[in-house]
Design a protein around this motif. Structure first.
Motif, PDB file in Angstrom:
ATOM      1  N   UNK A   3       0.826  -1.205   0.000  1.00 21.90           N
ATOM      2  CA  UNK A   3       0.000   0.000   0.000  1.00 21.90           C
ATOM      3  C   UNK A   3       0.860   1.256   0.000  1.00 21.90           C
ATOM      4  N   UNK A   6       2.103   1.897  -3.326  1.00 17.26           N
ATOM      5  CA  UNK A   6       1.008   2.465  -4.106  1.00 17.26           C
ATOM      6  C   UNK A   6       0.882   3.960  -3.870  1.00 17.26           C
ATOM      7  N   UNK A   7       1.074   4.345  -2.621  1.00 14.54           N
ATOM      8  CA  UNK A   7       1.005   5.771  -2.288  1.00 14.54           C
ATOM      9  C   UNK A   7       2.139   6.535  -2.967  1.00 14.54           C
ATOM     10  N   UNK A   9       3.795   5.663  -5.632  1.00 13.18           N
ATOM     11  CA  UNK A   9       3.520   5.675  -7.086  1.00 13.18           C
ATOM     12  C   UNK A   9       2.509   6.754  -7.455  1.00 13.18           C
ATOM     13  N   UNK A  10       1.485   6.872  -6.604  1.00 11.77           N
ATOM     14  CA  UNK A  10       0.465   7.897  -6.834  1.00 11.77           C
ATOM     15  C   UNK A  10       1.108   9.283  -6.793  1.00 11.77           C
ATOM     16  N   UNK A  13       3.071   9.865  -9.998  1.00 12.83           N
ATOM     17  CA  UNK A  13       2.271  10.183 -11.185  1.00 12.83           C
ATOM     18  C   UNK A  13       1.681  11.590 -11.077  1.00 12.83           C
ATOM     19  N   UNK A  14       1.352  12.005  -9.843  1.00 13.62           N
ATOM     20  CA  UNK A  14       0.856  13.373  -9.654  1.00 13.62           C
ATOM     21  C   UNK A  14       1.957  14.399  -9.930  1.00 13.62           C
ATOM     22  N   UNK A  18       1.261  17.294 -12.398  1.00  8.06           N
ATOM     23  CA  UNK A  18       1.048  18.649 -11.851  1.00  8.06           C
ATOM     24  C   UNK A  18       2.372  19.414 -11.671  1.00  8.06           C
ATOM     25  N   UNK A  28      -4.143  11.973   3.472  1.00 11.04           N
ATOM     26  CA  UNK A  28      -4.701  10.739   2.940  1.00 11.04           C
ATOM     27  C   UNK A  28      -6.004  10.416   3.662  1.00 11.04           C
ATOM     28  N   UNK A 102      -8.872   4.699  -0.223  1.00 13.85           N
ATOM     29  CA  UNK A 102      -7.619   5.192   0.358  1.00 13.85           C
ATOM     30  C   UNK A 102      -7.157   6.276  -0.587  1.00 13.85           C
ATOM     31  N   UNK A 103      -7.620   7.477  -0.343  1.00 18.55           N
ATOM     32  CA  UNK A 103      -7.560   8.504  -1.368  1.00 18.55           C
ATOM     33  C   UNK A 103      -6.637   9.640  -0.951  1.00 18.55           C
ATOM     34  N   UNK A 104      -5.693   9.970  -1.817  1.00 16.81           N
ATOM     35  CA  UNK A 104      -4.864  11.155  -1.586  1.00 16.81           C
ATOM     36  C   UNK A 104      -5.725  12.369  -1.886  1.00 16.81           C
ATOM     37  N   UNK A 105      -5.824  13.291  -0.912  1.00 16.01           N
ATOM     38  CA  UNK A 105      -6.717  14.444  -1.074  1.00 16.01           C
ATOM     39  C   UNK A 105      -5.949  15.709  -1.436  1.00 16.01           C
ATOM     40  N   UNK A 107      -1.828  17.763  -1.262  1.00 19.02           N
ATOM     41  CA  UNK A 107      -0.376  17.645  -1.095  1.00 19.02           C
ATOM     42  C   UNK A 107       0.245  19.013  -0.885  1.00 19.02           C
TER      43      UNK A 107
END
Ligand SMILES: Nc1nc2c(ncn2[C@@H]2O[C@H](COP(=O)(O)OP(=O)(O)O)[C@@H](O)[C@H]2O)c(=O)[nH]1
Ligand SMILES: [Mg+2]
Ligand SMILES: [Zn+2]
Lengths: 110, 229
Positions: A3, A6-7, A9-10, A13-14, A18, A28, A102-105, A107
Motif C-alpha cells: 500500500x 502504491x502511495x 507511485x500515486x 504520477x501526480x 502537476x 490521505x 484510500x484517497x490522496x486528497x 499535497x
C-alpha cells in the motif's frame, strides 16, 4: 506492490501531471472499511518513501466512516466495520455503499 | 498546495482490469484462494485438480513468501503451476499475476486457481482480476475468524469450511461459523468439506464446473484476440 508503494507511485504520477518535484506533506483519506491500519501506514511510509520525491514527508491520515444502505429500515447509515449492525435497527442486512477508499486528497509540494 | 483525488489502489486496479479482460477474452474462470497459513489451500487444490482434470484445462499460480514447495505439490498432479515468490510481500498483486500468465499455457475455456499468500488481511484489498475470492476456513481455527478478519470475509463470495473430517473431535460449530460469515457478508455462500476424506467435495466441484461453463461462454474466437489491450 504494498500500500505504501502504491502511495508513492500515486505521488510520482501526480508529480509528473502537476509539475512538482518534492512532496512535503500528504493528506490521505482512509475509509473505515479499507483494508489498512492507519498506524501501520504511518509506520511504513517513511521507510518506503526513502530515496523518493516524498522522502521525509509528513503523512496525515483522516479516517472517515463507511456508508451502507440498511435493507431492514431503508436508511443510509454509517458503518465503522464489516459485521457491525445497523446503528438504527441492529440488522446485519447492510449493503455497503462506500468506505473502502484510500484517497490522496491534498499535497504540500515544491 | 495541490488538490488531488486519487485512490492509491488505482494502479493495482488498472492491472486487475486488464487481467479481467484477458480472462474474459479467453473464457477462463479464475479463483483467488485466500486463507490463514495451513487452512488446507494447497491440499484442496491438489484434490480438486485430480478430480477435474480431463474435463477442462486447469492451471495454478502459487503465491508464496519463500519456497516453491506448493508449486511442486501442484506440478505433481500434472497441472501447470507457476510460483510467484513474494519475498517480504504479504499478498499477490495484479501486476505480478499478469506476468505470471506469460509462464502458463493457454487455459482457454478452463480454470485458473491463484493460491494467495496465507494471510487474512492484506490480500483482501488487492483485486487480481479474479471472478471470485474464495476463503478457506478450517475447523481447527476459531469460529470467530470472520468477525476478526471481516474485510476478507466481506471480499470473498464463497467460504469453504475445510477439515470437516475433524469435526467429531473438535468443539467447532459449523452453524456459528457460517452465522458469523453471513453477519459480515449477508447471503454469503458456504460449503463444508474435507480435502482429506473427500466428503463434501462434490458440491465444490459442481460450483466450479458451473463457473467454468459460464466463463467459457464469453470466450472470443482466438483469431480476434488482441490481448493486454
Ligand atoms: N485433517 C485434515 N487435514 C487437512 C485437510 N486439508 C489439509 N489438511 C492438512 O493441513 C495442513 C496444511 O495444509 P496445506 O494444504 O499446506 O495448507 P495451506 O497453507 O492453506 O496451503 C497439512 O498438514 C494438510 O495435510 C483436511 O481436510 N483434513
Ligand atoms: Mg499452500
Ligand atoms: Zn437499519
Amino acid at each position: 506492490m504494498s500500500l505504501c508503494e502504491g502511495l508513492v507511485q500515486t505521488l510520482e504520477s501526480q508529480a509528473a501531471a502537476q509539475h512538482f518535484s518534492k512532496v512535503h506533506k500528504v493528506w490521505l483519506e482512509i475509509g473505515a472499511l479499507a483494508t489498512i491500519e492507519p498506524e501501520a501506514m504511518k509506520f511504513n511510509f517513511p521507510i518506503v518513501a526513502r530515496g523518493t520525491l516524498a522522502e521525509g514527508a509528513e503523512l496525515v491520515t483522516e479516517l472517515v466512516d463507511g456508508e451502507a444502505w440498511c435493507l431492514q429500515c431503508s436508511t443510509r447509515v454509517a458503518v465503522r466495520r464489516h459485521g457491525d449492525g445497523c446503528p438504527n435497527c441492529g440488522s446485519y442486512q447492510l449493503q455497503i455503499l462506500e468506505g473502502q477508499q484510500m484517497r490522496v486528497k491534498q499535497l504540500e509540494v515544491s | 498546495m495541490v488538490q488531488v483525488e486519487q485512490d492509491i489502489m488505482s494502479a493495482n486496479q488498472r492491472h486487475a482490469d486488464v487481467n479481467r479482460r484477458v480472462f474474459a477474452g479467453r473464457g477462463i474462470f479464475v479463483i483467488n484462494l485466500v486463507s490463514s497459513p495451513g487452512s488446507g489451500k494447497t491440499t484442496l487444490l491438489v484434490k480438486t485438480i485430480e478430480a477435474l482434470k480431463g474435463e477442462f484445462p486447469i492451471g495454478v499460480i502459487e503465491g508464496d513468501q519463500q519456497t516453491g514447495l506448493d508449486a511442486d505439490r501442484i506440478a505433481a498432479t500434472g497441472a501447470p503451476a507457476y510460483q510467484i515468490n513474494t519475498g517480504k510481500g504479504c499478498h499477490l498483486d495484479a501486476h505480478g499475476v499478469g506476468h505470471a500468465l506469460e509462464h502458463l499455457p493457454d487455459l482457454r475455456g478452463g480454470l485458473l486457481f491463484i493460491e494467495n499468500v496465507g494471510n487474512l488481511v492484506c490480500p483482501a484489498g488487492f483485486d487480481l482480476g479474479e471472478a471470485h475470492k474464495v476463503v478457506v476456513l478450517s475447523t481447527t481455527e476459531g469460529e470467530d475468524k470472520p468477525l476478526k478478519y471481516p474485510d476478507m470475509f466481506y471480499a470473498s463470495d464463497l467460504m469453504l469450511l475445510n477439515k470437516a473430517d475433524l469435526l467429531p473431535y473438535l468443539d467447532f460449530s459449523v452453524e456459528t461459523a457460517q452465522g458469523f460469515a453471513r453477519q459480515v457478508h449477508p447471503g454469503m455462500e458456504c460449503l463444508t468439506l474435507s480435502a482429506r476424506s473427500g466428503e463434501g467435495m462434490e458440491a465444490w466441484l459442481e460450483w466450479l464446473r458451473q463457473g467454468v461453463t459460464a466463463a467459457s461462454a464469453t470466450a472470443k474466437p482466438k483469431v480476434l484476440l488482441s490481448e493486454g489491450t
